[in-house]
Design an enzyme around this catalytic site. Structure first.
Site, PDB file in Angstrom:
ATOM      1  CG  ASP A   1      -2.654   4.940   2.055  1.00 35.58           C
ATOM      2  OD1 ASP A   1      -3.293   5.963   2.391  1.00 35.58           O
ATOM      3  OD2 ASP A   1      -2.848   3.821   2.553  1.00 35.58           O
TER       4      ASP A   1
ATOM      5  CG  ASP B   1       3.978   0.959   0.805  1.00 35.54           C
ATOM      6  OD1 ASP B   1       4.452  -0.193   0.793  1.00 35.54           O
ATOM      7  OD2 ASP B   1       3.289   1.389   1.747  1.00 35.54           O
TER       8      ASP B   1
END
Length: 285
Positions: free
Chosen positions: A189, A168
């Site tokens: 993340d 991502d």
């Protein structure tokens, strides 16, 4: 400020001394600046990830190993306990990926502890010692864009050589840090990080990660828009020829073959979902 309930146990355990302020709140987690002795750290409190679709969760968690057979059975059945275990596995995946990538020399926040659903890690800072901005909040000169893009392509390669695909990667989860007079990107993340060799979607995710980097930095350095690093990197990886020293050209000659329409439609669906998620992130600031 008063410690939120989820951080109070860390205070009681002596892992942190105080909570300075809230840094951000997203659908996946809340992040706080905390003090531990002489150090200023970051505390990431995970929320229940109800925003992920079932298909996306399956794509990301494919082939992840669960040590406890009872947990694995419960997760397969989708029971309440199984969902709790699935969420715990999702959270620990980020912790595992951070330790693995930090050891491989990838620029990620240094993890320090994971306790009761809270990840303690390095606070990435800018030149003033404040929390570093995300790339989407920064404008670049063409020269800066080219330099940061090259650095991040190198980080993608380093991650892949460590067996990890971010899954991502975009301007929304890369920070622009500063140290010793130099700005440099730091990747954050990672709960959706996948095993490059064990996940059938790893190639598609890497292509998307690299495409996101090309499209973002291409706004500032249009020459990047004609590059094709994704398939070049993956083909070298598949051939066992990829290392952190491997020279890349940014060009790739595709073999002519029949079009896989199902794969094309899947890419279109993923692009739509990514665009919708990006719009939500931008709307949320």
């Amino acid at each position: 400020m008063k410690a939120p309930p989820r951080l109070q146990s860390l205070v009681e355990e002596g892992l942190i001394d105080s909570v300075v302020r809230q840094l951000m709140s997203g659908k996946e987690a809340m992040v706080f600046v905390v003090r531990s002795g002489d150090n200023t750290l970051c505390a990431k409190i995970y929320k229940e990830a109800t925003h992920r679709s079932f298909r996306q969760a399956v794509d990301y968690t494919e082939n992840r190993k669960v040590k406890n057979s009872r947990s694995a059975r419960a997760m397969a059945k989708g029971s309440k306990f199984g969902r709790q275990e699935q969420e715990a596995a999702w959270q620990s995946a980020e912790v595992d990926a951070l330790y693995r990538l930090a050891a491989a020399g990838v620029r990620v926040p240094q993890p320090y502890n994971f306790h009761d659903g809270v990840l303690l890690m390095e606070l990435v800072t800018d030149s003033g010692g404040d929390a570093a901005p995300r790339l989407n909040d920064v404008a670049f000169t063409p020269e800066q864009a080219l330099a940061h893009h090259a650095t991040l392509i190198g980080e993608v390669v380093r991650m892949l050589c460590a067996g990890v695909v971010h899954g991502d990667l975009s301007e929304f989860n890369i920070l622009l840090a500063h140290a010793d007079g130099v700005d440099f990107p730091v990747i954050i993340d990672l709960p959706q990080a996948v095993d490059a060799a064990g996940n059938n979607h790893a190639q598609r995710m890497l292509m998307r990660d690299v495409g996101n980097l090309r499209d973002f930095f291409g706004q500032f350095a249009p020459a990047l828009l004609s590059t094709d690093y994704g398939p070049e990197i993956w083909s070298l990886y598949q051939a066992g020829m990829l290392s952190v020293e491997t020279p890349l050209t940014g060009h790739y000659e595709r073999a002519h073959a029949d079009v896989d329409m199902q794969a094309v439609l899947r890419e279109i669906d993923d692009a739509r979902a990514e665009d919708a998620a990006r719009r939500l992130r931008m709307a949320g600031g």
